[in-house]
Design a protein around this motif. Structure first.
Motif, PDB file in Angstrom:
ATOM      1  N   LEU A 248      -1.642  11.469  21.170  1.00 48.75           N
ATOM      2  CA  LEU A 248      -2.965  11.326  20.564  1.00 48.75           C
ATOM      3  C   LEU A 248      -3.570   9.958  20.878  1.00 48.75           C
ATOM      4  O   LEU A 248      -4.769   9.842  21.129  1.00 48.75           O
ATOM      5  CB  LEU A 248      -2.880  11.526  19.050  1.00 48.75           C
ATOM      6  CG  LEU A 248      -2.662  12.960  18.599  1.00 48.75           C
ATOM      7  CD1 LEU A 248      -2.377  13.004  17.103  1.00 48.75           C
ATOM      8  CD2 LEU A 248      -3.851  13.824  18.948  1.00 48.75           C
ATOM      9  N   ASP A 249      -2.727   8.928  20.874  1.00 48.19           N
ATOM     10  CA  ASP A 249      -3.216   7.583  21.177  1.00 48.19           C
ATOM     11  C   ASP A 249      -3.655   7.459  22.641  1.00 48.19           C
ATOM     12  O   ASP A 249      -4.473   6.604  22.972  1.00 48.19           O
ATOM     13  CB  ASP A 249      -2.142   6.535  20.874  1.00 48.19           C
ATOM     14  CG  ASP A 249      -1.906   6.365  19.379  1.00 48.19           C
ATOM     15  OD1 ASP A 249      -2.784   6.790  18.590  1.00 48.19           O
ATOM     16  OD2 ASP A 249      -0.848   5.819  19.006  1.00 48.19           O
ATOM     17  N   ALA A 250      -3.109   8.306  23.498  1.00 49.99           N
ATOM     18  CA  ALA A 250      -3.457   8.256  24.923  1.00 49.99           C
ATOM     19  C   ALA A 250      -4.837   8.839  25.209  1.00 49.99           C
ATOM     20  O   ALA A 250      -5.422   8.561  26.256  1.00 49.99           O
ATOM     21  CB  ALA A 250      -2.408   8.998  25.744  1.00 49.99           C
TER      22      ALA A 250
ATOM     23  N   LEU B  43      -2.798  18.354  18.493  1.00 51.22           N
ATOM     24  CA  LEU B  43      -2.317  18.526  17.117  1.00 51.22           C
ATOM     25  C   LEU B  43      -1.780  19.930  16.867  1.00 51.22           C
ATOM     26  O   LEU B  43      -0.767  20.107  16.195  1.00 51.22           O
ATOM     27  CB  LEU B  43      -3.438  18.216  16.120  1.00 51.22           C
ATOM     28  CG  LEU B  43      -3.762  16.744  15.928  1.00 51.22           C
ATOM     29  CD1 LEU B  43      -5.028  16.586  15.094  1.00 51.22           C
ATOM     30  CD2 LEU B  43      -2.594  16.019  15.271  1.00 51.22           C
ATOM     31  N   GLU B  44      -2.435  20.935  17.422  1.00 50.84           N
ATOM     32  CA  GLU B  44      -2.027  22.319  17.184  1.00 50.84           C
ATOM     33  C   GLU B  44      -0.806  22.732  17.999  1.00 50.84           C
ATOM     34  O   GLU B  44       0.066  23.436  17.502  1.00 50.84           O
ATOM     35  CB  GLU B  44      -3.182  23.263  17.495  1.00 50.84           C
ATOM     36  CG  GLU B  44      -4.310  23.180  16.508  1.00 50.84           C
ATOM     37  CD  GLU B  44      -5.523  23.999  16.913  1.00 50.84           C
ATOM     38  OE1 GLU B  44      -5.489  24.664  17.976  1.00 50.84           O
ATOM     39  OE2 GLU B  44      -6.529  23.962  16.179  1.00 50.84           O
ATOM     40  N   GLY B  45      -0.764  22.322  19.260  1.00 59.28           N
ATOM     41  CA  GLY B  45       0.303  22.812  20.131  1.00 59.28           C
ATOM     42  C   GLY B  45       1.219  21.759  20.701  1.00 59.28           C
ATOM     43  O   GLY B  45       2.111  22.070  21.479  1.00 59.28           O
ATOM     44  N   GLY B  46       1.001  20.500  20.336  1.00 58.05           N
ATOM     45  CA  GLY B  46       1.814  19.432  20.885  1.00 58.05           C
ATOM     46  C   GLY B  46       1.321  19.031  22.267  1.00 58.05           C
ATOM     47  O   GLY B  46       0.496  19.724  22.875  1.00 58.05           O
ATOM     48  N   PRO B  47       1.816  17.908  22.755  1.00 54.61           N
ATOM     49  CA  PRO B  47       1.381  17.447  24.078  1.00 54.61           C
ATOM     50  C   PRO B  47       1.883  18.383  25.181  1.00 54.61           C
ATOM     51  O   PRO B  47       2.940  18.993  25.058  1.00 54.61           O
ATOM     52  CB  PRO B  47       1.998  16.056  24.197  1.00 54.61           C
ATOM     53  CG  PRO B  47       3.086  16.011  23.196  1.00 54.61           C
ATOM     54  CD  PRO B  47       2.756  17.001  22.128  1.00 54.61           C
ATOM     55  N   ARG B  48       1.102  18.495  26.220  1.00 57.02           N
ATOM     56  CA  ARG B  48       1.484  19.331  27.363  1.00 57.02           C
ATOM     57  C   ARG B  48       1.765  18.438  28.551  1.00 57.02           C
ATOM     58  O   ARG B  48       1.081  17.447  28.779  1.00 57.02           O
ATOM     59  CB  ARG B  48       0.362  20.307  27.711  1.00 57.02           C
ATOM     60  CG  ARG B  48       0.075  21.249  26.580  1.00 57.02           C
ATOM     61  CD  ARG B  48      -1.049  22.170  26.929  1.00 57.02           C
ATOM     62  NE  ARG B  48      -1.369  23.005  25.774  1.00 57.02           N
ATOM     63  CZ  ARG B  48      -2.353  23.837  25.732  1.00 57.02           C
ATOM     64  NH1 ARG B  48      -3.139  23.972  26.781  1.00 57.02           N
ATOM     65  NH2 ARG B  48      -2.575  24.557  24.666  1.00 57.02           N
ATOM     66  N   ARG B  49       2.756  18.782  29.314  1.00 53.40           N
ATOM     67  CA  ARG B  49       3.131  18.024  30.500  1.00 53.40           C
ATOM     68  C   ARG B  49       3.109  18.945  31.712  1.00 53.40           C
ATOM     69  O   ARG B  49       3.569  20.080  31.635  1.00 53.40           O
ATOM     70  CB  ARG B  49       4.542  17.447  30.357  1.00 53.40           C
ATOM     71  CG  ARG B  49       4.719  16.550  29.161  1.00 53.40           C
ATOM     72  CD  ARG B  49       4.414  15.114  29.532  1.00 53.40           C
ATOM     73  NE  ARG B  49       4.717  14.248  28.420  1.00 53.40           N
ATOM     74  CZ  ARG B  49       3.801  13.601  27.730  1.00 53.40           C
ATOM     75  NH1 ARG B  49       2.534  13.744  28.017  1.00 53.40           N
ATOM     76  NH2 ARG B  49       4.144  12.816  26.744  1.00 53.40           N
ATOM     77  N   ALA B  50       2.592  18.430  32.809  1.00 51.71           N
ATOM     78  CA  ALA B  50       2.623  19.200  34.058  1.00 51.71           C
ATOM     79  C   ALA B  50       4.051  19.214  34.578  1.00 51.71           C
ATOM     80  O   ALA B  50       4.768  18.221  34.481  1.00 51.71           O
ATOM     81  CB  ALA B  50       1.697  18.568  35.082  1.00 51.71           C
TER      82      ALA B  50
END
Length: 79
Positions: free
Chosen positions: A5-7, A37-44
Motif C-alpha cells: 500500500l505504501d508503494a 486491500l481486498e486481494g493482497g499484493p500481486r506479483r508478476a
C-alpha cells in the motif's frame, strides 16, 4: 501488505496536472489500493515461456525473413 500500500504513490507526486487528469489518476490509484486491500499484493511471475504469448501477434509478417535476407546480401557484398 502495508509495504504494498505504501508503494502506491499519491496523486501529489505529479505537479501541474490538469484537474480532470488529477481526478482520473486519483481514482485509478484508489482502485489499486482497494484491490490490494481486498486481494493482497500481486506479483508478476517470470517465465521463460511468457514471450510465446505474443508470437501469434507479430505486427509485420515476414519481417524476420526480410531482415535475414538483407543481412545475407550485406555479407555477400562485403565479400
Amino acid at each position: 501488505m502495508r509495504a504494498a500500500l505504501d508503494a502506491v504513490p499519491d496523486v501529489s507526486v505529479w505537479d501541474g496536472l490538469d484537474p480532470m487528469e488529477r481526478e482520473r489518476r486519483a481514482w485509478t490509484l484508489d482502485q489499486i489500493r482497494r484491490r490490494v486491500l481486498e486481494g493482497g499484493p500481486r506479483r508478476a511471475t517470470a517465465s521463460p515461456e511468457r514471450g510465446r504469448l505474443f508470437m501469434p501477434f507479430a505486427a509485420l509478417e515476414g519481417y524476420g525473413e526480410m531482415i535475414a535476407g538483407a543481412e545475407e546480401n550485406a555479407a555477400d557484398e562485403r565479400g
